[in-house]
Design a protein around this motif. Structure first.
Motif, PDB file in Angstrom:
ATOM      1  N   ARG A  20     -10.430   5.895  -2.581  1.00 45.71           N
ATOM      2  CA  ARG A  20     -10.350   5.434  -3.979  1.00 45.71           C
ATOM      3  C   ARG A  20     -10.639   3.934  -4.090  1.00 45.71           C
ATOM      4  O   ARG A  20     -10.004   3.206  -4.874  1.00 45.71           O
ATOM      5  CB  ARG A  20      -8.977   5.799  -4.551  1.00 45.71           C
ATOM      6  CG  ARG A  20      -8.715   7.286  -4.454  1.00 45.71           C
ATOM      7  CD  ARG A  20      -7.324   7.671  -4.881  1.00 45.71           C
ATOM      8  NE  ARG A  20      -7.085   7.407  -6.297  1.00 45.71           N
ATOM      9  CZ  ARG A  20      -5.943   7.697  -6.911  1.00 45.71           C
ATOM     10  NH1 ARG A  20      -4.960   8.275  -6.229  1.00 45.71           N
ATOM     11  NH2 ARG A  20      -5.784   7.423  -8.175  1.00 45.71           N
ATOM     12  N   GLY A  61      -9.398   0.901  -6.783  1.00 42.20           N
ATOM     13  CA  GLY A  61      -8.662  -0.272  -6.327  1.00 42.20           C
ATOM     14  C   GLY A  61      -9.367  -1.552  -6.739  1.00 42.20           C
ATOM     15  O   GLY A  61      -8.745  -2.508  -7.206  1.00 42.20           O
ATOM     16  N   TRP A  72      -3.193  -5.759 -11.712  1.00 41.74           N
ATOM     17  CA  TRP A  72      -2.479  -5.306 -10.511  1.00 41.74           C
ATOM     18  C   TRP A  72      -1.055  -5.855 -10.545  1.00 41.74           C
ATOM     19  O   TRP A  72      -0.861  -7.060 -10.609  1.00 41.74           O
ATOM     20  CB  TRP A  72      -3.227  -5.798  -9.289  1.00 41.74           C
ATOM     21  CG  TRP A  72      -2.623  -5.411  -7.984  1.00 41.74           C
ATOM     22  CD1 TRP A  72      -1.894  -4.310  -7.695  1.00 41.74           C
ATOM     23  CD2 TRP A  72      -2.728  -6.148  -6.756  1.00 41.74           C
ATOM     24  NE1 TRP A  72      -1.539  -4.296  -6.371  1.00 41.74           N
ATOM     25  CE2 TRP A  72      -2.036  -5.412  -5.770  1.00 41.74           C
ATOM     26  CE3 TRP A  72      -3.352  -7.337  -6.383  1.00 41.74           C
ATOM     27  CZ2 TRP A  72      -1.945  -5.841  -4.444  1.00 41.74           C
ATOM     28  CZ3 TRP A  72      -3.260  -7.758  -5.063  1.00 41.74           C
ATOM     29  CH2 TRP A  72      -2.566  -7.022  -4.108  1.00 41.74           C
ATOM     30  N   THR A  73      -0.090  -4.958 -10.509  1.00 41.85           N
ATOM     31  CA  THR A  73       1.305  -5.405 -10.598  1.00 41.85           C
ATOM     32  C   THR A  73       2.013  -5.356  -9.256  1.00 41.85           C
ATOM     33  O   THR A  73       3.216  -5.555  -9.181  1.00 41.85           O
ATOM     34  CB  THR A  73       2.092  -4.531 -11.599  1.00 41.85           C
ATOM     35  OG1 THR A  73       1.955  -3.163 -11.197  1.00 41.85           O
ATOM     36  CG2 THR A  73       1.578  -4.724 -13.007  1.00 41.85           C
ATOM     37  N   GLY A  74       1.251  -5.098  -8.194  1.00 44.11           N
ATOM     38  CA  GLY A  74       1.876  -5.167  -6.880  1.00 44.11           C
ATOM     39  C   GLY A  74       1.816  -3.866  -6.123  1.00 44.11           C
ATOM     40  O   GLY A  74       1.494  -2.821  -6.669  1.00 44.11           O
ATOM     41  N   TRP A  75       2.126  -3.987  -4.863  1.00 51.94           N
ATOM     42  CA  TRP A  75       2.095  -2.864  -3.933  1.00 51.94           C
ATOM     43  C   TRP A  75       3.149  -1.844  -4.337  1.00 51.94           C
ATOM     44  O   TRP A  75       4.254  -2.206  -4.713  1.00 51.94           O
ATOM     45  CB  TRP A  75       2.407  -3.402  -2.548  1.00 51.94           C
ATOM     46  CG  TRP A  75       2.154  -2.473  -1.419  1.00 51.94           C
ATOM     47  CD1 TRP A  75       1.016  -2.376  -0.681  1.00 51.94           C
ATOM     48  CD2 TRP A  75       3.076  -1.529  -0.862  1.00 51.94           C
ATOM     49  NE1 TRP A  75       1.170  -1.421   0.281  1.00 51.94           N
ATOM     50  CE2 TRP A  75       2.415  -0.887   0.205  1.00 51.94           C
ATOM     51  CE3 TRP A  75       4.386  -1.149  -1.168  1.00 51.94           C
ATOM     52  CZ2 TRP A  75       3.018   0.101   0.964  1.00 51.94           C
ATOM     53  CZ3 TRP A  75       4.988  -0.163  -0.402  1.00 51.94           C
ATOM     54  CH2 TRP A  75       4.305   0.456   0.655  1.00 51.94           C
ATOM     55  N   ALA A  76       2.802  -0.580  -4.289  1.00 52.02           N
ATOM     56  CA  ALA A  76       3.787   0.467  -4.532  1.00 52.02           C
ATOM     57  C   ALA A  76       3.488   1.624  -3.602  1.00 52.02           C
ATOM     58  O   ALA A  76       2.330   1.904  -3.313  1.00 52.02           O
ATOM     59  CB  ALA A  76       3.733   0.924  -5.984  1.00 52.02           C
ATOM     60  N   PRO A  77       4.537   2.288  -3.124  1.00 52.50           N
ATOM     61  CA  PRO A  77       4.321   3.311  -2.091  1.00 52.50           C
ATOM     62  C   PRO A  77       3.449   4.476  -2.559  1.00 52.50           C
ATOM     63  O   PRO A  77       2.858   5.159  -1.745  1.00 52.50           O
ATOM     64  CB  PRO A  77       5.731   3.796  -1.762  1.00 52.50           C
ATOM     65  CG  PRO A  77       6.646   2.749  -2.263  1.00 52.50           C
ATOM     66  CD  PRO A  77       5.960   2.074  -3.408  1.00 52.50           C
ATOM     67  N   THR A  78       3.381   4.706  -3.846  1.00 46.77           N
ATOM     68  CA  THR A  78       2.603   5.864  -4.304  1.00 46.77           C
ATOM     69  C   THR A  78       1.382   5.456  -5.119  1.00 46.77           C
ATOM     70  O   THR A  78       0.753   6.278  -5.756  1.00 46.77           O
ATOM     71  CB  THR A  78       3.494   6.810  -5.143  1.00 46.77           C
ATOM     72  OG1 THR A  78       4.131   6.036  -6.163  1.00 46.77           O
ATOM     73  CG2 THR A  78       4.556   7.473  -4.304  1.00 46.77           C
ATOM     74  N   GLN A  79       1.035   4.149  -5.055  1.00 37.84           N
ATOM     75  CA  GLN A  79      -0.095   3.672  -5.846  1.00 37.84           C
ATOM     76  C   GLN A  79      -1.433   4.038  -5.188  1.00 37.84           C
ATOM     77  O   GLN A  79      -1.621   3.805  -4.011  1.00 37.84           O
ATOM     78  CB  GLN A  79       0.011   2.145  -5.943  1.00 37.84           C
ATOM     79  CG  GLN A  79      -1.064   1.471  -6.754  1.00 37.84           C
ATOM     80  CD  GLN A  79      -0.866  -0.050  -6.754  1.00 37.84           C
ATOM     81  OE1 GLN A  79      -0.978  -0.712  -5.742  1.00 37.84           O
ATOM     82  NE2 GLN A  79      -0.523  -0.576  -7.898  1.00 37.84           N
ATOM     83  N   LEU A  80      -2.336   4.593  -5.978  1.00 39.19           N
ATOM     84  CA  LEU A  80      -3.715   4.862  -5.539  1.00 39.19           C
ATOM     85  C   LEU A  80      -3.792   5.554  -4.186  1.00 39.19           C
ATOM     86  O   LEU A  80      -4.604   5.177  -3.334  1.00 39.19           O
ATOM     87  CB  LEU A  80      -4.513   3.552  -5.482  1.00 39.19           C
ATOM     88  CG  LEU A  80      -4.932   2.950  -6.817  1.00 39.19           C
ATOM     89  CD1 LEU A  80      -5.663   1.631  -6.584  1.00 39.19           C
ATOM     90  CD2 LEU A  80      -5.848   3.902  -7.576  1.00 39.19           C
ATOM     91  N   LEU A  81      -2.964   6.544  -3.982  1.00 37.09           N
ATOM     92  CA  LEU A  81      -2.993   7.215  -2.693  1.00 37.09           C
ATOM     93  C   LEU A  81      -4.278   8.015  -2.556  1.00 37.09           C
ATOM     94  O   LEU A  81      -4.621   8.827  -3.400  1.00 37.09           O
ATOM     95  CB  LEU A  81      -1.795   8.141  -2.526  1.00 37.09           C
ATOM     96  CG  LEU A  81      -0.428   7.468  -2.406  1.00 37.09           C
ATOM     97  CD1 LEU A  81       0.609   8.485  -1.951  1.00 37.09           C
ATOM     98  CD2 LEU A  81      -0.477   6.298  -1.437  1.00 37.09           C
ATOM     99  N   GLY A  82      -4.972   7.769  -1.463  1.00 37.32           N
ATOM    100  CA  GLY A  82      -6.208   8.489  -1.182  1.00 37.32           C
ATOM    101  C   GLY A  82      -5.993   9.518  -0.096  1.00 37.32           C
ATOM    102  O   GLY A  82      -4.872   9.965   0.154  1.00 37.32           O
TER     103      GLY A  82
END
Lengths: 321, 320
Positions: B120, B124, B133-143
């Protein structure tokens, strides 16, 4: 009775299923919460364990207020810059991370950044999103071929080695620097160059896979970028602090660097917006480990650490011993 | 002795034009003005050789009308669909092209499409560039993890095999479909499928590397897409005509396919506008071979061929 767990960040579905089966947790799917709410929930549920991510600033002050019934804090990340490990150690709280499981995913993304930077994928995408509608001349919009180029790897750890394996599929000639030379079976023909400054002039593409320097000084400063050959491509999927971003911006603007692929920045998410104004960069939002498979593996690894400690065994990935 | 005259229909990379100017009385096109057949006939008066490009249609009538002085026709491309080869043969006009030299750059582009689609990347990119972009997240844009997956290569020619070689370096298990099984040496561990069904079922990632034409027109249709595993990723760096665009768009929209990466389109440089409404596609403007190194190599091999014919030698890149 099942152990009680608080999860301070949303997690992949498969991890939530395991939490639901093995733990007593008010939000097995995770719920985004700040430190104050985390402390409240830990106390209210008499939690035995805590699972956080790099989102949570786990400072000495916060650690000092963790209730005594919490027996482990596991971060669902390989990095632990957000945790005050010394403070956790001082009060005897085991803290763990999730190494190893990110290797393949990060190496895949690194090759992707090499390819997208060299082959001008951002500019190509912008052309398409604007509707295209014209063919290009045969000398127009040309990128740099990756195949056969010289790849420099700074830091030949697990991820560096995984990048080297993939790069060989592109006929790349690999050289690396690290604190010490690797064994031949790890080197696989890669050339060891002990000094970074001696490595740089020999790299058409340079990729960083090193930890941040303890003194916080950037590895890649103006002098280092100047030592790369003109037209080189720079990739960083490791740590933003490794780079002097002012120097990188200057090298990209002057054309000394042909392109860059960046997954990490000194300040995240408030990265230097000047990068977003450049056409010759491919930018991704710190997503080196962002696959369902890897994030699930990270969550499972964090739970393995929690389960071990709660069963009276030592943690698998302790950050202090 | 005067240098032979070479007409080059379009603007070519600097190194190639420099070589042409050194060895020939070269008629260049620095403004890169598109040429039609009538222009070429006019500009070729007195020329010994013509180096054309794939955008120019050289049909039988045009070939027949080329000045008699023209002894060789070069094309700056691997394909020669734009040239009436039978008419060239009838006239005794040798044609030289640019085989082989595009394979690695094109294969590289196919791997880029697979990786960028699966991960993805462009979503991104857009998130970062938009400033939201509001920051890293564990489920963000998972490819989808590419490493260790099964890759299906449809069309196991030079480019397809090069994609397979690159994919192996990612620990991918390579499956392929072609009209015939290739030798064990060329296979290099890839698994041949005699029929589409088993091939499609195995293809967690699918790379299209077959030639165009009627035999493969809209090969990837709704029925075949349905046989790919749920969450599969499709990359097309070969020919736009291989794909039924409506069917692919529908599968990308309903989530049966996780993502697609495309460098070629039916009807390009136009494309089905449905693609532009999708987030889960990576789109490139048919620049699969567009690297300086490749374009220089193409120019050199086609000039080698023209040199050879004019010197009375057999060129190694003669179209037969």
């Amino acid at each position: 009775m099942r152990p009680r767990l608080i999860v301070t960040r949303q997690i992949p579905a498969a991890v939530a299923v395991r939490i639901g089966a093995e733990f007593d947790c008010p939000w097995p799917e995770g719920r985004d919460m700040d430190a104050e709410e985390m402390l409240r929930q830990l106390a209210a549920t008499k939690a035995d364990a805590l699972m956080i991510s790099s989102h949570m600033k786990f400072t000495g002050e916060v650690i000092g207020r963790i209730p005594d019934h919490v027996r482990i804090a596991a971060t669902c990340s390989v990095g632990f810059e957000h945790m005050d490990v010394a403070a956790a150690r001082a009060r005897g709280l085991p803290v763990t991370n999730t190494p190893d499981v990110l290797t393949e995913c990060t190496a895949d993304l690194t090759l992707m950044l090499i390819l997208t930077a060299c082959r001008r994928a951002h500019e190509y995408d912008a052309i398409m999103r604007a509707g295209w509608r014209r063919g290009f001349g045969l000398g127009e919009m040309l990128g740099t071929r990756v195949w056969g180029k010289r790849l420099g790897i700074v830091g030949m750890g697990r991820i560096g080695q995984a990048v080297a394996r993939r790069a060989r599929g592109f006929g790349m000639d690999i050289r690396y620097t690290d604190q010490q030379r690797m064994r031949p079976e790890i080197e696989q023909g890669a050339t060891f160059i002990p000094d970074l400054h001696a490595l740089l002039p020999e790299c058409d593409v340079l990729t960083l896979h090193a930890p941040g320097a303890p003194d916080g000084r950037p590895l890649m400063n103006a002098d280092a970028f100047a030592r790369l050959p003109k037209g080189a491509v720079f990739v960083n999927a490791a740590r933003g602090v490794l780079v002097d971003e002012e120097a990188l911006l200057a090298a990209l603007r002057s054309g000394h660097l042909a392109a860059a692929g960046l997954d990490v920045f000194r300040n995240e998410p408030a990265f230097d917006r000047r990068f977003a104004e450049l056409p010759n960069v491919f930018l991704t939002p710190h997503m080196a480990s962002a696959t369902v498979e890897t994030r699930t593996a990270m969550g499972m690894r964090a739970l393995d650490n929690i389960a071990a400690v709660l069963a009276g065994r030592p943690p698998i990935d302790p950050l202090w011993i | 002795m005067a240098k032979p005259v070479l007409l080059i229909t379009r603007h070519l990379p600097p190194a190639i034009e420099a070589r042409a100017a050194r060895d020939y009385d070269a008629r260049l096109n620095p403004e890169d003005t598109p040429r039609v057949a009538a222009d070429i006939l006019r500009l070729a008066q007195g020329a010994d050789a013509v180096l054309c490009c794939p955008a120019e249609k050289l049909d039988g009538a045009t070939i027949g009308a080329l000045p008699a002085t023209v002894k060789v026709l070069g094309t700056f491309s691997v394909g020669y669909d734009h040239i009436d080869i039978a008419a060239c043969r009838a006239r005794g006009l040798p044609v030289v092209n640019t085989p082989d030299v595009l394979s690695v750059a094109t294969a590289e582009c196919c791997m880029l499409l697979i990786l960028a689609a699966a991960r993805r990347a462009n979503e991104g990119e857009r998130l970062v560039r938009s400033g939201t972009w509001t920051g890293w997240a564990p489920t963000q844009l998972l490819g989808t993890l590419v490493s260790g997956r099964r890759l299906g290569v449809f069309g196991f020619g030079r480019i397809g095999r090069e994609v397979a070689r690159m994919a192996r370096a990612f620990g991918m298990e390579v499956h392929y479909r072609d009209v015939a099984r290739v030798s064990a040496e060329l296979e290099d561990g890839a698994i041949w499928h005699e029929d589409d069904d088993s091939f499609l079922a195995a293809s967690e990632m699918l790379s299209l590397n077959a030639p165009g034409g009627n035999a493969t027109r809209q090969w990837l249709n709704a029925e075949r897409i349905a046989k790919l595993p749920a969450g599969a990723v499709v990359a097309n760096g070969a020919r736009g005509t291989l794909v039924d665009d409506e069917a692919l768009i529908a599968a990308l929209r309903d989530g049966h396919l996780a993502a697609a990466g495309l460098d070629v389109y039916d009807g390009e440089p136009n494309l089905n506008p449905g693609y532009l409404k999708l987030e889960n596609v990576v789109l490139l403007p048919h620049l699969g071979s567009a690297t300086r190194e490749t374009r220089d190599a193409m120019g050199n091999i086609v000039l080698d061929g023209i040199d050879a014919v004019l010197a009375g030698r057999e060129p190694r890149n003669l179209v037969r």
